[in-house]
Design a protein around this motif. Structure first.
Motif, PDB file in Angstrom:
ATOM      1  N   LEU A   1       8.236   8.503  -2.688  1.00 25.25           N
ATOM      2  CA  LEU A   1       9.460   7.999  -2.063  1.00 25.25           C
ATOM      3  C   LEU A   1      10.660   8.870  -2.402  1.00 25.25           C
ATOM      4  O   LEU A   1      11.625   8.947  -1.647  1.00 25.25           O
ATOM      5  N   ASN A   2      10.580   9.536  -3.556  1.00 24.03           N
ATOM      6  CA  ASN A   2      11.688  10.390  -3.970  1.00 24.03           C
ATOM      7  C   ASN A   2      11.485  11.859  -3.610  1.00 24.03           C
ATOM      8  O   ASN A   2      12.272  12.712  -4.010  1.00 24.03           O
TER       9      ASN A   2
ATOM     10  N   SER B   1       6.209   5.957  -6.144  1.00 27.68           N
ATOM     11  CA  SER B   1       7.589   6.200  -6.519  1.00 27.68           C
ATOM     12  C   SER B   1       7.936   7.683  -6.357  1.00 27.68           C
ATOM     13  O   SER B   1       8.980   8.043  -5.816  1.00 27.68           O
TER      14      SER B   1
ATOM     15  N   GLU C   1      11.867   0.715   0.934  1.00 28.64           N
ATOM     16  CA  GLU C   1      11.789   1.759   1.961  1.00 28.64           C
ATOM     17  C   GLU C   1      11.565   1.132   3.340  1.00 28.64           C
ATOM     18  O   GLU C   1      12.191   1.517   4.332  1.00 28.64           O
TER      19      GLU C   1
ATOM     20  N   GLN D   1       9.090  13.069   2.669  1.00 24.58           N
ATOM     21  CA  GLN D   1       9.671  12.073   3.565  1.00 24.58           C
ATOM     22  C   GLN D   1      10.024  12.698   4.912  1.00 24.58           C
ATOM     23  O   GLN D   1       9.821  12.086   5.958  1.00 24.58           O
TER      24      GLN D   1
ATOM     25  N   SER E   1       5.491   5.103   4.509  1.00 22.62           N
ATOM     26  CA  SER E   1       6.530   5.230   3.486  1.00 22.62           C
ATOM     27  C   SER E   1       6.143   6.189   2.371  1.00 22.62           C
ATOM     28  O   SER E   1       7.000   6.849   1.803  1.00 22.62           O
ATOM     29  N   ILE E   2       4.858   6.241   2.035  1.00 17.58           N
ATOM     30  CA  ILE E   2       4.472   6.971   0.817  1.00 17.58           C
ATOM     31  C   ILE E   2       3.489   8.104   1.064  1.00 17.58           C
ATOM     32  O   ILE E   2       3.190   8.878   0.157  1.00 17.58           O
TER      33      ILE E   2
ATOM     34  N   GLU F   1       9.824  -0.839  -4.600  1.00 17.00           N
ATOM     35  CA  GLU F   1      10.311   0.432  -4.033  1.00 17.00           C
ATOM     36  C   GLU F   1       9.785   0.660  -2.628  1.00 17.00           C
ATOM     37  O   GLU F   1      10.513   1.127  -1.753  1.00 17.00           O
ATOM     38  N   ILE F   2       8.502   0.339  -2.416  1.00 17.88           N
ATOM     39  CA  ILE F   2       7.925   0.517  -1.079  1.00 17.88           C
ATOM     40  C   ILE F   2       8.578  -0.480  -0.124  1.00 17.88           C
ATOM     41  O   ILE F   2       8.949  -0.154   0.999  1.00 17.88           O
TER      42      ILE F   2
END
Lengths: 254, 474
Positions: B16-17, B13, A193, B22, B329-330, A189-190
C-alpha cells in the motif's frame, strides 16, 4: 387492523438499534404506509454475522435459532439491510443439517425474509413514496444486497419518485466500500484503501448526499468522508424514502 | 517457493505504501474488467456456458480416478511418458532427471504457475541448467528476480519505465542509445533475444490448461506463440500439469475454452490454442522427440470429497483477482505464495496448510465479486468462510478475537442483557461525542478510528425507544 394486513416482524439489525434508531422508525413508517402491521420482536439482537464470518458456526446456529424462534410467527421478516436480510435468507438454512427440524424452520424464515426496499417494491408493489428531498444524491449498492439479493433497480425506482430529489450515479457504485464487518478492523489499512477509492468515486459524482441501504457500509463511508473534511451528507435510503431527514445525517453533529 | 503468507499484513502494508506498485495496479486493472464485461455481453449463451462448464468439471472431479487412468493410457499409447508425482520434490526430480539424461544446458519455459508451485527454476539453476522464461511477462520478472504477481499477467506490478530500465541493464550487448520509448520496442527487443534461446534450448517446459482423457492430449493457450516455440523446437517437451486439469473430451474442452479467454482478457479466444498428443510422429515436419507429462497432486486429491472440492474446477483465468478490490489494493505479492487473489485465498491454505496461509481467507470483505465473475461458478467466499471455520475449530483464530467473539456471542444469545448493555453503551458513546455526532478516537477501536471517524449513536437504542412506546425520534 384488517385480516388482509400483512404482519411484518421488523428485524431492526444491531447497528441500527445501536447507532441510528431513526432508520428503524423510517422503516416502520414506510411499512405502515404500505399497509403492513409492524411488530418489533423483543428477542432479537443480531443476525450472527460476526460469528458466522469468523468461523464460529456453533454460536451462529444458536443465534440463528433465536432469531427464527422470534420471527417465525410473522407473515414477513423485513430488515433495513441487505447484509442482515441476506444472512437470514441465504445463509441460515445452510447452518442446519438437511432434513432436520431446524433446517425446515430456517427454510421457512428464509422464504419470508426480505430487505426493506426490495420488499416494498417487489412484494408490496409500492411504486412511489410520499416524500420530498431537496438535493442531489448518489447511491452505493452494498455488496450483500446487490450480489446476494439482486437489489439495484428498486431503490433507484423509488428514489426517482421523491419530490425534488436528483439521482446522480457514481462510478463503480457496486464495488465494495471496504467495510466487510470485522474486516475493516482486522485489515484496517486495506479497508482504508478501499474506502478511499470509494470516497473518490462519491466525490466525483458531485452530489451533496450519499445513500445506501446498509448502515455498516454507511458508517464506513461517512466516517471516511468526515475524517477527510468532506461536506457530503450520508444517509440510509429509508430515511429519504420516508421523508425523515430532519435529524442530522450519519456522523454529523447537531 | 518459501511461503510468506503469514506476513500478509506486513506485505500488504508495504504494498500500500509502494507508490510505483500502486501506479502499476491503477493503470492496468480497469481494462480487464471492462473487456470481460464486453466479451460476456456479446455472447448470449455466456451464462449457460458457465453452467455447462461447472457441470463438466463437477462430473470430472466425481470420476477423477477413471479419467486420469483413461488419459494415461491414451497419452502413453500416443508415445508420451507420464510421471505421477505426489509432492513438488518428486515433480522437480522427474523434470531434472529428464533434463540430465538429455544433457540439457538450457531449458525454455512457457508460462506455468505449477512450475512456480514446485519452484523448478532454482532447481534447474542449481543443476547447472539455464531456465529461460519465454512469456514476455515472465521474462521480465525473471530478469528482475521476482515471482509472478498475477496468474495470467505476471508482471502486472511492473511499470513500462521499470521494464525499460531492466532491459538496458540486462541487454548490455545492444546499443545504449537505442530508443525504447514505445512498448512495441520493448516487445521486439525481448522477441529477438528469445528467438535465439528457443533454438538453443534442449528441453521445453510448458504448463497445461487442460488434459483431455479422450485423446491423452494436453492443451495450452497463449497470446504470444511462445508456448509453441517452447514445445516444438527442443528435443523434449515436458508438460507440467496437476490432476485438476483433467476434462473428459475434446467437446468439453471446447466448451470451457469459450469461457476462458473471455473471462481472462476479454478476448473471444486466445491467439494460440495448442494441442499436444504425444511426441513427433514419423512423417511429422516438426515436434519434440520426447513428450513427457508430469502430473502433480500436491494436496489436491485431499480436497476431493471435502467442502473445498469446488475450487478444483478453477481454470486459472484470473477473473477473480481482476475484480477483487483487495487484490486491486495490494497486488499479488502480498499474498505470499504462488496463487494470489480470491483463488489463492482458497487454494493456498489447501496446498500449504491453513496454519501457514490462514491470513488469506480472512482478508476478504465477502463482497462476492469474485464469485460473480468466476466462469466456473466457484463459490469462493463460501470456501474462504470454510477455511475460517477450520481455523476456529483448530483454535488458530487469534486469542483476542476468540475471547471478544465469545463474549459477544454469549451476550447476543441473551436479548435482555444485550439490550441493557447496548442501551448503556449507546448513551455513553452518544454523550462522549456530544454535539459533534462522531468520535475521532475511541479506546480499543483504533482499527476503525485510525483512518475514519466513528459515527456516534443517536442516544437511546431503537429497542429502548420502541419499548417505551415511541413511534418516531423524539
Amino acid at each position: 387492523m384488517s385480516e388482509a394486513q400483512p404482519k411484518v416482524g421488523l428485524f431492526v439489525t444491531c447497528l441500527i438499534d445501536f447507532i441510528r434508531p431513526s432508520v428503524g422508525f423510517a422503516a416502520v413508517k414506510l411499512l405502515e404506509q404500505a399497509g403492513c402491521h409492524v411488530e418489533v420482536p423483543d428477542a432479537q439482537t443480531c443476525c450472527g454475522q460476526p460469528a458466522y464470518n469468523s468461523g464460529d458456526r456453533k454460536s451462529t446456529a444458536d443465534i440463528a435459532l433465536q432469531v427464527i424462534e422470534a420471527f417465525e410467527g410473522y407473515d414477513y421478516v423485513v430488515a433495513p439491510s441487505g447484509s442482515c436480510a441476506g444472512m437470514l435468507k441465504k445463509h441460515y438454512p445452510n447452518l442446519f443439517e438437511d432434513g432436520s427440524e431446524a433446517r425446515k424452520r430456517a427454510d421457512a424464515v428464509s422464504q419470508k425474509t426480505h430487505e426493506l426496499v426490495s420488499f416494498l417494491y417487489r412484494v408490496l408493489k409500492v411504486r412511489s413514496v410520499d416524500a420530498a428531498f431537496d438535493g442531489s444524491v448518489t447511491y452505493h449498492d452494498s455488496c450483500s444486497g446487490y450480489r446476494e439479493l439482486g437489489i439495484s433497480s428498486e431503490p433507484r425506482a423509488l428514489l426517482a419518485t421523491v419530490n425534488g430529489l436528483k439521482l446522480q450515479e457514481m462510478e463503480d457504485s457496486n464495488v465494495c466500500c471496504g467495510f466487510g464487518g470485522t474486516f475493516c478492523v482486522k485489515y484496517p489499512e486495506i479497508s482504508n484503501e478501499m474506502v478511499s477509492k470509494k470516497m473518490a468515486a462519491i466525490e466525483a459524482a458531485g452530489t451533496d448526499t450519499l445513500l445506501a441501504g446498509d448502515l455498516g457500509c454507511l458508517m464506513n463511508m461517512a466516517g471516511k468522508l468526515k475524517r477527510s473534511g468532506s461536506n457530503i451528507k450520508v444517509r440510509h435510503v429509508a430515511e429519504v424514502l420516508a421523508g425523515d431527514t430532519d435529524r442530522p445525517a450519519i456522523a454529523e453533529g447537531e | 517457493m518459501k511461503p510468506a503468507s503469514r506476513e500478509f499484513k506486513n506485505n500488504a502494508s508495504r504494498a500500500l505504501n509502494d507508490a510505483q506498485l500502486q501506479r502499476a495496479l491503477n493503470t492496468v486493472q480497469g481494462g480487464f474488467i471492462e473487456k470481460r464485461r464486453n466479451a460476456a455481453d456479446k455472447l448470449p449463451e455466456f451464462e449457460t456456458l458457465r453452467d455447462q462448464a461447472r457441470d463438466i468439471k463437477n462430473h470430472t472431479l466425481e470420476h477423477l480416478d477413471l479419467y486420469l487412468a483413461e488419459w494415461e493410457s491414451k497419452a502413453t499409447a500416443a508415445g508420451g511418458h507420464v510421471h505421477w508425482c505426489e509432492t513438488p520434490a518428486e515433480a522437480r526430480e522427474a523434470i531434472l532427471s529428464i533434463c540430465k539424461r538429455l544433457n540439457a544446458k538450457s531449458v525454455t519455459k512457457g508460462k506455468s504457475m505449477i512450475t512456480e508451485e514446485i519452484a523448478i527454476n532454482p532447481a534447474l539453476a542449481d543443476a547447472g541448467i539455464d531456465p529461460v522464461e519465454t512469456d514476455l511477462g515472465e521474462y521480465i520478472i525473471q530478469l528482475r528476480g521476482e515471482t509472478p504477481s498475477h496468474i495470467i499477467a505476471p508482471a502486472i506490478h511492473v511499470t513500462k519505465d521499470q521494464i525499460e530500465a531492466d532491459f538496458r541493464k540486462t541487454h548490455t550487448h545492444l546499443p545504449g542509445d537505442r530508443n525504447l520509448d514505445e512498448s512495441t520496442a520493448l516487445v521486439n527487443e525481448a522477441r529477438q533475444i528469445l528467438r535465439q534461446k528457443y533454438i538453443e534450448a534442449d528441453v521445453g517446459i510448458t504448463g497445461a490448461n487442460f488434459l483431455i482423457a479422450e485423446t491423452g492430449s494436453s492443451v495450452i493457450v497463449t497470446n504470444e506463440g511462445n508456448g509453441d516455440l517452447t514445445q516444438t523446437l527442443p528435443k523434449a517437451h515436458i508438460v507440467m500439469a496437476t490432476i485438476d486439469k483433467m476434462v473428459p473430451t475434446l467437446e468439453d474442452v471446447s466448451t470451457i475454452l469459450r469461457l476462458l479467454a473471455r473471462s481472462a482478457t476479454g478476448q473471444e479466444f486466445s491467439a494460440y490454442t495448442t494441442w499436444s498428443t504425444g511426441p513427433r510422429r514419423p512423417g511429422d515436419l516438426d515436434g519434440p522427440e520426447e513428450y513427457h507429462v508430469v502430473v502433480l497432486d500436491n494436496g489436491r486429491s485431499g480436497m476431493l470429497g471435502t467442502e473445498f472440492q469446488d475450487v478444483l474446477r478453477c481454470i486459472r483465468c484470473g477473473a477473480c483477482m481482476n475484480h477483487c478490490p483487495v487484490y486491486q489494493s495490494i497486488g499479488g505479492h502480498a499474498y505470499g505464495w504462488v496463487y494470489p487473489g480470491p483463488i489463492g485465498s482458497v487454494l493456498t491454505p489447501g496446498l500449504i496448510g491453513v496454519d501457514e496461509a490462514g491470513q488469506l481467507p480472512n482478508a476478504s470483505t465477502f463482497c462476492g465479486r469474485c464469485e460473480e465473475v468466476c466462469p466456473m461458478r466457484i463459490p469462493l467466499p463460501k470456501m474462504m468462510r470454510h477455511w475460517r471455520e477450520k481455523e476456529f475449530e483448530s483454535k488458530l483464530t487469534p486469542h483476542t478475537v476468540r475471547t471478544g467473539l465469545g463474549l459477544w456471542s454469549w451476550l447476543a444469545r441473551r436479548p435482555g442483557l444485550y439490550h441493557l448493555a447496548t442501551g448503556i453503551a449507546a448513551r455513553a458513546l452518544s454523550a462522549m461525542a456530544g454535539r459533534r455526532g462522531r468520535l475521532r478516537s475511541l479506546p480499543l477501536a483504533g482499527g476503525w478510528t485510525r483512518h475514519r471517524d466513528l459515527p456516534a449513536p443517536q442516544g437511546r437504542s431503537f429497542q429502548a425507544r420502541w419499548k417505551s412506546g415511541e413511534r418516531s425520534m423524539q
